[in-house]
Design a protein around this motif. Structure first.
Motif, PDB file in Angstrom:
ATOM      1  N   TYR A  96     -91.694   2.799 -71.492  1.00 42.45           N
ATOM      2  CA  TYR A  96     -91.249   3.685 -70.198  1.00 42.45           C
ATOM      3  C   TYR A  96     -91.949   5.021 -70.028  1.00 42.45           C
ATOM      4  O   TYR A  96     -92.282   5.477 -70.909  1.00 42.45           O
ATOM      5  CB  TYR A  96     -89.553   3.990 -70.441  1.00 42.45           C
ATOM      6  N   PRO A  97     -92.255   5.252 -68.839  1.00 47.36           N
ATOM      7  CA  PRO A  97     -92.793   6.602 -68.457  1.00 47.36           C
ATOM      8  C   PRO A  97     -92.050   7.768 -68.749  1.00 47.36           C
ATOM      9  O   PRO A  97     -90.915   7.587 -68.647  1.00 47.36           O
ATOM     10  CB  PRO A  97     -93.364   6.576 -67.071  1.00 47.36           C
ATOM     11  N   ILE A  98     -92.700   8.797 -69.176  1.00 43.29           N
ATOM     12  CA  ILE A  98     -91.920  10.056 -69.368  1.00 43.29           C
ATOM     13  C   ILE A  98     -92.310  11.222 -68.353  1.00 43.29           C
ATOM     14  O   ILE A  98     -93.402  11.532 -68.122  1.00 43.29           O
ATOM     15  CB  ILE A  98     -92.078  10.689 -70.797  1.00 43.29           C
ATOM     16  N   ILE A  99     -91.268  11.926 -67.849  1.00 39.06           N
ATOM     17  CA  ILE A  99     -91.637  12.943 -67.030  1.00 39.06           C
ATOM     18  C   ILE A  99     -91.532  14.181 -68.031  1.00 39.06           C
ATOM     19  O   ILE A  99     -90.634  14.518 -68.417  1.00 39.06           O
ATOM     20  CB  ILE A  99     -90.630  13.298 -65.813  1.00 39.06           C
ATOM     21  N   ALA A 100     -92.658  14.863 -68.341  1.00 42.26           N
ATOM     22  CA  ALA A 100     -92.740  16.337 -69.158  1.00 42.26           C
ATOM     23  C   ALA A 100     -91.845  17.123 -68.646  1.00 42.26           C
ATOM     24  O   ALA A 100     -91.301  17.328 -67.249  1.00 42.26           O
ATOM     25  CB  ALA A 100     -94.050  16.645 -69.194  1.00 42.26           C
ATOM     26  N   GLN A 101     -91.310  17.874 -69.595  1.00 39.20           N
ATOM     27  CA  GLN A 101     -90.285  18.907 -69.204  1.00 39.20           C
ATOM     28  C   GLN A 101     -90.779  20.065 -68.092  1.00 39.20           C
ATOM     29  O   GLN A 101     -89.993  20.345 -67.213  1.00 39.20           O
ATOM     30  CB  GLN A 101     -90.145  19.806 -70.657  1.00 39.20           C
ATOM     31  N   GLY A 148     -82.898  25.652 -75.016  1.00 48.71           N
ATOM     32  CA  GLY A 148     -81.762  25.510 -73.762  1.00 48.71           C
ATOM     33  C   GLY A 148     -82.529  25.596 -72.376  1.00 48.71           C
ATOM     34  O   GLY A 148     -83.796  25.588 -72.074  1.00 48.71           O
ATOM     35  N   ALA A 149     -81.505  25.401 -71.514  1.00 52.39           N
ATOM     36  CA  ALA A 149     -82.048  24.928 -70.117  1.00 52.39           C
ATOM     37  C   ALA A 149     -82.434  26.324 -69.545  1.00 52.39           C
ATOM     38  O   ALA A 149     -83.185  26.173 -68.680  1.00 52.39           O
ATOM     39  CB  ALA A 149     -80.707  24.545 -69.337  1.00 52.39           C
ATOM     40  N   ASN A 150     -82.357  27.413 -70.311  1.00 50.08           N
ATOM     41  CA  ASN A 150     -82.875  28.833 -69.594  1.00 50.08           C
ATOM     42  C   ASN A 150     -84.253  29.159 -70.105  1.00 50.08           C
ATOM     43  O   ASN A 150     -84.767  29.886 -69.550  1.00 50.08           O
ATOM     44  CB  ASN A 150     -81.779  29.786 -69.859  1.00 50.08           C
ATOM     45  N   ASP A 151     -84.506  28.772 -71.542  1.00 48.95           N
ATOM     46  CA  ASP A 151     -85.842  29.186 -71.933  1.00 48.95           C
ATOM     47  C   ASP A 151     -86.995  28.205 -71.846  1.00 48.95           C
ATOM     48  O   ASP A 151     -87.875  28.553 -72.065  1.00 48.95           O
ATOM     49  CB  ASP A 151     -85.590  29.346 -73.380  1.00 48.95           C
ATOM     50  N   GLY A 152     -86.659  26.896 -71.068  1.00 48.05           N
ATOM     51  CA  GLY A 152     -88.012  26.207 -70.727  1.00 48.05           C
ATOM     52  C   GLY A 152     -88.668  25.685 -72.034  1.00 48.05           C
ATOM     53  O   GLY A 152     -89.582  25.130 -72.159  1.00 48.05           O
ATOM     54  N   ASP A 200     -85.800  29.577 -59.461  1.00 46.86           N
ATOM     55  CA  ASP A 200     -85.975  29.573 -60.957  1.00 46.86           C
ATOM     56  C   ASP A 200     -85.124  28.493 -61.510  1.00 46.86           C
ATOM     57  O   ASP A 200     -84.100  27.940 -60.988  1.00 46.86           O
ATOM     58  CB  ASP A 200     -85.393  30.866 -61.565  1.00 46.86           C
ATOM     59  N   ALA A 201     -85.688  27.940 -62.492  1.00 42.36           N
ATOM     60  CA  ALA A 201     -85.037  26.647 -63.235  1.00 42.36           C
ATOM     61  C   ALA A 201     -85.428  26.614 -64.380  1.00 42.36           C
ATOM     62  O   ALA A 201     -86.434  26.954 -64.834  1.00 42.36           O
ATOM     63  CB  ALA A 201     -85.330  25.503 -62.461  1.00 42.36           C
ATOM     64  N   GLY A 202     -84.807  25.574 -65.202  1.00 39.19           N
ATOM     65  CA  GLY A 202     -84.971  25.229 -66.516  1.00 39.19           C
ATOM     66  C   GLY A 202     -84.513  23.924 -66.807  1.00 39.19           C
ATOM     67  O   GLY A 202     -83.340  23.628 -66.480  1.00 39.19           O
ATOM     68  N   CYS A 203     -85.092  23.259 -67.732  1.00 43.79           N
ATOM     69  CA  CYS A 203     -84.403  22.000 -68.184  1.00 43.79           C
ATOM     70  C   CYS A 203     -84.683  21.909 -69.789  1.00 43.79           C
ATOM     71  O   CYS A 203     -85.665  22.345 -70.318  1.00 43.79           O
ATOM     72  CB  CYS A 203     -85.207  20.700 -67.614  1.00 43.79           C
ATOM     73  N   ASP A 204     -83.743  21.252 -70.381  1.00 45.48           N
ATOM     74  CA  ASP A 204     -83.752  21.106 -71.885  1.00 45.48           C
ATOM     75  C   ASP A 204     -84.970  20.250 -72.333  1.00 45.48           C
ATOM     76  O   ASP A 204     -85.126  20.310 -73.463  1.00 45.48           O
ATOM     77  CB  ASP A 204     -82.719  20.537 -72.621  1.00 45.48           C
ATOM     78  N   SER A 226     -85.884  12.992 -67.599  1.00 44.55           N
ATOM     79  CA  SER A 226     -85.597  13.749 -68.580  1.00 44.55           C
ATOM     80  C   SER A 226     -85.188  13.081 -69.701  1.00 44.55           C
ATOM     81  O   SER A 226     -84.668  11.988 -69.361  1.00 44.55           O
ATOM     82  CB  SER A 226     -84.546  14.903 -68.150  1.00 44.55           C
ATOM     83  N   ALA A 227     -85.118  13.510 -70.980  1.00 47.25           N
ATOM     84  CA  ALA A 227     -84.769  12.404 -71.774  1.00 47.25           C
ATOM     85  C   ALA A 227     -83.378  12.583 -72.445  1.00 47.25           C
ATOM     86  O   ALA A 227     -83.042  13.675 -73.030  1.00 47.25           O
ATOM     87  CB  ALA A 227     -85.775  12.641 -72.998  1.00 47.25           C
ATOM     88  N   SER A 228     -82.602  11.534 -72.567  1.00 44.29           N
ATOM     89  CA  SER A 228     -81.189  11.540 -73.078  1.00 44.29           C
ATOM     90  C   SER A 228     -80.487  10.560 -73.291  1.00 44.29           C
ATOM     91  O   SER A 228     -79.680  10.311 -72.154  1.00 44.29           O
ATOM     92  CB  SER A 228     -80.460  12.875 -72.704  1.00 44.29           C
ATOM     93  N   PRO A 229     -80.706   9.452 -74.227  1.00 40.98           N
ATOM     94  CA  PRO A 229     -80.037   8.119 -74.183  1.00 40.98           C
ATOM     95  C   PRO A 229     -78.709   8.366 -74.549  1.00 40.98           C
ATOM     96  O   PRO A 229     -78.302   9.180 -75.556  1.00 40.98           O
ATOM     97  CB  PRO A 229     -81.028   7.218 -74.972  1.00 40.98           C
ATOM     98  N   ALA A 230     -77.592   7.550 -73.764  1.00 39.38           N
ATOM     99  CA  ALA A 230     -76.310   7.750 -74.298  1.00 39.38           C
ATOM    100  C   ALA A 230     -76.066   7.056 -75.571  1.00 39.38           C
ATOM    101  O   ALA A 230     -75.003   7.396 -76.272  1.00 39.38           O
ATOM    102  CB  ALA A 230     -75.387   6.922 -73.408  1.00 39.38           C
ATOM    103  N   ASP A 231     -76.831   6.146 -76.254  1.00 39.15           N
ATOM    104  CA  ASP A 231     -76.582   5.778 -77.450  1.00 39.15           C
ATOM    105  C   ASP A 231     -77.243   6.335 -78.615  1.00 39.15           C
ATOM    106  O   ASP A 231     -77.283   5.886 -79.769  1.00 39.15           O
ATOM    107  CB  ASP A 231     -77.073   4.136 -77.476  1.00 39.15           C
ATOM    108  N   GLY A 232     -77.835   7.537 -78.492  1.00 40.01           N
ATOM    109  CA  GLY A 232     -78.026   8.184 -79.450  1.00 40.01           C
ATOM    110  C   GLY A 232     -79.757   8.212 -79.909  1.00 40.01           C
ATOM    111  O   GLY A 232     -80.389   8.665 -80.515  1.00 40.01           O
TER     112      GLY A 232
END
Length: 322
Positions: free
Chosen positions: A136-141, A86-90, A156-160, A64-70
């Motif tokens: 870098y490879p990316i795993i899709a949402q 959001g994590a609930n709406d997919g 049931d699950a969701g990710c941002d 999942s994508a989210s680098p700490a440096d912005g």
């Protein structure tokens, strides 16, 4: 990652234990433990060893994508907030920039004394994945969500957003899962590379993310990890340095049963006790077999695993070419 040829004099781990033999997290006979009992029960005391370790983390892989440096996956920057669903709406998300981005988490890491429940996915095939500008490879949402459900037996699950297999990235997620009754759990997804070079995902069930030191130990672009069960009570008491040396060696030796996942290391020392209530790495030092004394840094995290018995997460740097 570390690839030294194993020698016949490799130090073997103390494999005696009162807790039974350790098992691979991928084994089909995973013991389905309730999360509450996992949080309460964890391990051997300082003078008792695991009797072997299992070979790799469990579940399905994704990122999942989210680098700490912005930085985002395309090289642009964000203001610290996810711009996607959001994590609930997919919905489609973009890279988040810190442990507090999006509606799935806060802005502080777990406090000392808080055990972090984790789950490690099975290896993921990224041969056809999209890639960041840096390669870098990316795993899709959608794939990340599927991996989370598979890894946790969730309904049931969701990710941002998407998860690049790149240092510093995390994605807030949620999943409805549980043994006796469905329970919503907030989680963070982190990229890892398993021993042997296969990408996977570690899910940490804490809304606020893991400490920076733990995130770097999981994946800093230079390391691989082994996650392994050690027995039903492992870690209930802090594991003292001498015992931790033996237990980490057991993990490495068991992983080496798969030649592709053989680090070829002999553990020499560990700096301090491992406390399952602190998701902070303990640094150990290992010697690369056949290297003439070249050393590799190991970082060890407690493994309070969902749907599996507690154990260790061992990270090895690629510090030397032997």
């Amino acid at each position: 990652m570390p690839r030294a040829a194993a020698t016949e004099n490799r130090r073997t781990a103390d494999t005696s234990t009162r807790y039974g033999s350790a098992r691979p997290l991928f084994a089909p006979s995973l013991i389905l433990l309730a999360a509450a009992s996992l949080l309460a029960a964890c391990g051997t005391s300082g003078d008792e060893g695991a009797d072997g370790a299992s070979t790799s983390p469990s579940g399905n892989a994704s990122q999942s994508a989210s680098p700490a440096d912005g930085s985002t996956t395309d090289g642009s920057t964000t203001d610290g907030n996810s711009t996607g669903g959001g994590a609930n709406d997919g919905g489609q998300g973009t890279a988040s920039t810190g442990p507090g981005s999006s509606d799935a988490g806060g802005d502080t890491a777990p406090a000392a004394g808080a055990t972090v429940l984790t789950a490690v996915s099975e290896p993921v095939d990224v041969a056809d994945a999209e890639r960041t500008d840096d390669g870098y490879p990316i795993i899709a949402q959608a794939d990340l969500i599927a991996v989370l459900e598979s890894t946790t037996n969730g309904i049931d699950a969701g990710c941002d957003g998407d998860l690049p297999l790149a240092p510093g990235y995390e994605v807030p997620c949620m999943v409805v899962a549980g043994m006796d009754s469905a329970e919503r759990r907030d989680a963070r997804a982190y990229p890892v590379v398993l021993a042997g070079g296969e990408p996977a995902v570690l899910f940490a069930f804490t809304p606020d993310g893991v400490p920076e030191t733990a995130r770097e130990a999981l994946y800093d672009g230079q390391n691989e990890v082994i996650a392994m069960e050690m027995g039903g009570a492992y870690g209930m008491d802090p594991v003292e340095p001498a015992q931790l040396v033996r237990d980490v060696q057991s993990v490495i030796d068991t992983s080496a049963e798969d030649p592709a996942a053989d680090w070829g290391l002999t553990v020499m020392s560990c700096e301090g006790p491992l406390d399952a209530t602190r998701f902070e790495p303990v640094t150990c030092e290992a010697e690369a077999d056949g290297s003439g004394g070249a050393t590799i840094r190991l970082r060890v995290l407690p493994g309070t695993f969902m749907l599996a018995e507690p154990g260790l997460i061992v990270s090895a740097d690629n510090q030397v070419d032997v």
